[in-house]
Scaffold this motif. Structure first.
Motif, PDB file in Angstrom:
ATOM      1  N   ARG A  47      -6.240   3.186 -12.460  1.00 22.29           N
ATOM      2  CA  ARG A  47      -7.125   2.835 -13.558  1.00 22.29           C
ATOM      3  C   ARG A  47      -7.720   1.485 -13.223  1.00 22.29           C
ATOM      4  N   ALA A  79      -0.404   4.231 -11.043  1.00 23.05           N
ATOM      5  CA  ALA A  79       0.620   4.990 -11.768  1.00 23.05           C
ATOM      6  C   ALA A  79       2.022   4.737 -11.222  1.00 23.05           C
ATOM      7  N   GLY A  80       2.108   4.394  -9.940  1.00 27.54           N
ATOM      8  CA  GLY A  80       3.416   4.155  -9.347  1.00 27.54           C
ATOM      9  C   GLY A  80       4.035   2.818  -9.695  1.00 27.54           C
ATOM     10  N   GLY A  81       3.319   1.959 -10.399  1.00 26.60           N
ATOM     11  CA  GLY A  81       3.943   0.715 -10.855  1.00 26.60           C
ATOM     12  C   GLY A  81       3.355  -0.567 -10.306  1.00 26.60           C
ATOM     13  N   GLU A  82       2.205  -0.487  -9.631  1.00 30.09           N
ATOM     14  CA  GLU A  82       1.638  -1.705  -9.048  1.00 30.09           C
ATOM     15  C   GLU A  82       0.347  -2.125  -9.753  1.00 30.09           C
ATOM     16  N   VAL A  83      -0.029  -3.376  -9.530  1.00 24.83           N
ATOM     17  CA  VAL A  83      -1.298  -3.920 -10.023  1.00 24.83           C
ATOM     18  C   VAL A  83      -2.019  -4.571  -8.846  1.00 24.83           C
ATOM     19  N   TRP A 119      -4.743  -0.776 -11.969  1.00 24.96           N
ATOM     20  CA  TRP A 119      -3.420  -0.308 -12.418  1.00 24.96           C
ATOM     21  C   TRP A 119      -3.104   0.963 -11.658  1.00 24.96           C
ATOM     22  N   TRP A 174       0.841  -1.194   0.000  1.00 25.24           N
ATOM     23  CA  TRP A 174       0.000   0.000   0.000  1.00 25.24           C
ATOM     24  C   TRP A 174       0.882   1.253   0.000  1.00 25.24           C
ATOM     25  N   ARG A 175       0.284   2.346  -0.427  1.00 26.44           N
ATOM     26  CA  ARG A 175       0.964   3.647  -0.444  1.00 26.44           C
ATOM     27  C   ARG A 175      -0.092   4.726  -0.590  1.00 26.44           C
ATOM     28  N   GLY A 226      -1.779   8.137  -1.817  1.00 28.38           N
ATOM     29  CA  GLY A 226      -1.735   9.108  -2.888  1.00 28.38           C
ATOM     30  C   GLY A 226      -1.241   8.592  -4.222  1.00 28.38           C
ATOM     31  N   ASP A 227      -2.077   7.869  -4.908  1.00 25.92           N
ATOM     32  CA  ASP A 227      -1.700   7.414  -6.231  1.00 25.92           C
ATOM     33  C   ASP A 227      -2.879   7.651  -7.176  1.00 25.92           C
ATOM     34  N   ARG A 228      -2.683   7.235  -8.428  1.00 22.18           N
ATOM     35  CA  ARG A 228      -3.730   7.362  -9.421  1.00 22.18           C
ATOM     36  C   ARG A 228      -4.038   5.951  -9.901  1.00 22.18           C
ATOM     37  N   GLU A 240     -11.130   5.723 -14.519  1.00 18.72           N
ATOM     38  CA  GLU A 240     -10.003   6.200 -13.725  1.00 18.72           C
ATOM     39  C   GLU A 240     -10.417   6.859 -12.422  1.00 18.72           C
TER      40      GLU A 240
END
Lengths: 246, 246, 246, 246
Positions: free
Chosen positions: A126, A171-175, A169, A119-120, A122-124, A145
């Protein structure tokens, strides 16, 4: 009528000014409002601070589908209530577990794993629909989105889901397996990841559509109010024991 | 010994200068090299331009696991050979379908769907392992990155996989079920998305580890060389018909 | 209205005196009669001897769920019609395959296996419901009996079903996955084993209930009349390619 | 070496003369004997009456696969030990639950359902293999018979198994999912129904073959001794947040 009970721990929205602005009457109220527009849905509200957390035997016996939002106070939910909800799910009540409810006692009890994840803040996100044949995906686009959402990422420690309907999806690289279903006993369970309290996620039309679809999908089939029990069978005819396979 | 046959259409590497530099002796040669380092694996090569595409009855009867790489010439694979491979998979031969082999005749025949997907040239991929309990994931990290890969995105038109082991994240905003398994008859199938011909994907240690693991996982269990057939059962004892359930 | 088309090869009932007595107007007529009692179901009939087997483009475009009964004449169904039905299933049309339809061309095309099984004339079956949470099991008892049914036994060569709802017990010593579901593309498929033409199976209330439930379950979600195709995505923003993961 | 720990409650074999004759040194001893013939398997024994039921931290840290046989004394297994075993399964230890172990605390904790079923003393069982592609079915015939076995019948209240490998047919008219697998965390679980204490089931070659196969299948992949935890990810690069999707 489909009887839906919305359970919310209802803490963030009372203690945090920022969140109070988004959900002035609580997340449950926002959900109740959009579900209330459906003519075949009847709503009850239950919160942590109510008597028996609002989940008395009577309430549960009159609930077809239970929605669960919890985050900060998972440990404050009494075990006896968790057992009661679990028993009711096994008898056929649907359960929609939203966002941080992955770590609720009831989900851990039903699924048997840690439900840990990455977890993290503040992300974006989809949200991709990967199963357009599923009733929960009815009327949904290929993706939509969320400008701001907390990142929940794999590996997500869950048993193999019955269905994976949405993949997230970030934006920081995770699924993430953002929307997935399970069956326990006769009860249908839908876990849906979006819904962090700091963002107005439950006002989004796609989110509302998914939750509404999920309720219709999770409605009880062959609900059984009798206690669950093992069935001892009468002895089989003597001649069978004698004659079979001779 | 595990008998592995690597099938490659072997066109790009001969016709395109850029790709020839990456795989001077063909993609199959690169795969044969890293598999050849395993003491329990024995390798045969088959390509489109060989007699019967290199997939004679004899070759297939001596193949435990078949690797398939194809892209430009799916339609040039003769139907009679596809039928032969299919029959052999149903009898127990493993099949590893790489990258654009999703659109091969053999995959369409076995899975029954279009296997359509989204795609785009030139993206960056992160491959996430979502099932560390699976033999194909043995020794793999939580994720690894491919600086350049063709994007393959959902919705991917496949039947529900038996296992989804890897999910792909693409910088442009898509996700994909990048590594998933199916069973057809007695044959185990692994589809693995990375491997676009324009990038040196098959030289990556993680990719090599996954393909090697997949071969061990896909080896035949109870391989049966006899033709597949329906079995008519002898009549059951008369007394059974009479006495049962009386 | 739910638009249901019942396809029957309609040979046994015209050529065999015994079977004609059971189904004087054909198996399709018996099914049409009990489905016709449902107010939300609209029925069309199609048989092998009709023009294009009764499955013209227009009929299929006006079909939500297709029921298929075939046995003796699987090979007489034209490939072009099979392809048309397959395409329509992948677009979202439901398919209910009854009894010996396991060996129909359309089932083999969609599932990719032989669908072989064991069989024997003249047995007694008990059909057990093993998933009371499934919409197809709504209102069904724990088990019911068929005094006479053809035995279909394991191992049944099918891909892993999405759901196994019914298991068949046969007095002669066999078991069978008698009711199971698959998804191909957007289409839902239900295979149901009971229904041998020599016995009046489709007059049994439990059988009628299951088929009626299955139709409601198999109705299209997000039916798409457009041709199925791969989607090439626009290039992603240049800055993404540059900046990601730096 | 594969480190196998056999846990047995070891009560019936000491208290009941009939059962003592079948298993004079306990069911665990019979299992240890046939497993002991495998050169790559190393065995430890644990029983209910040992210190910490024989399942100390040290024993579990040195166990790849745990076999569990329990019946009369499920409630006497201490919760703290159950939690310890559960944690170890989630980390990757395999678990083989035999016969009445379906009602053990550890199985209920891991699967989340009641695991209730039908039962009757004194029946005859045919065990059918329905998935010859599965490693647990290696070398098994299409079916084999148990002249005497306790009947366990559907509906069996379990979550949808990952694989159903064996179906049981009982002469009295019931069926059962007799051999099925689950994954929880990184741990593989195999439930296998035959093994009632009153009959010499564990002396049967087919039963021994299945349990031996199951151990090899259940061995840990990527076993992790570290505590299971949620992973907070570092913030993603600022430019990503800014530039994505512009």
């Amino acid at each position: 009528m489909l009887k839906v009970t919305i359970w919310n721990e209802y803490i963030h929205e009372r203690e945090d000014e920022h969140i109070k602005k988004i959900y002035p009457k609580g997340i449950h109220d926002c959900i109740a409002e959009f579900l209330g527009r459906e003519k075949d849905i009847e709503i009850q509200i239950a919160t942590l601070d109510m008597y028996e957390h609002g989940l008395t035997e009577e309430v549960l016996m009159n609930t077809d589908v239970l929605i669960w939002w919890g985050h900060r106070a998972h440990e404050k939910v009494e075990d006896v209530i968790v057992d009661r909800v679990k028993k009711r799910v096994l008898q056929g009540m649907g359960l929609i577990a939203l966002h941080s409810a992955h770590h609720s006692k009831i989900m851990k009890e039903l699924l048997g794993t840690t439900l840990n994840l990455r977890w993290r803040h503040g992300d974006r996100e989809r949200v991709w629909c990967i199963d357009h044949s599923h009733p929960i995906a009815e009327g949904l686009p290929d993706y939509f989105e969320l400008e701001n959402e907390e990142m929940y990422g794999e590996a997500f420690d869950i048993p193999k889901p019955d269905d994976v309907i949405f993949l997230g999806w970030f934006a920081g690289g995770e699924v993430f397996r953002s929307g997935c279903t399970f069956t326990r006993g006769k009860g249908k369970i839908f876990y849906f990841q979006p819904g962090h309290e700091e963002y107005p996620i439950y006002y989004k039309p796609e989110i509302q559509k998914i939750i509404t679809n999920a309720i219709r999908w999770a409605k009880p089939i062959n609900m059984n109010n009798a206690p669950l029990e093992c069935i001892g069978m009468p002895p089989k005819p003597e001649e069978l024991l004698e004659k079979n396979f001779q």
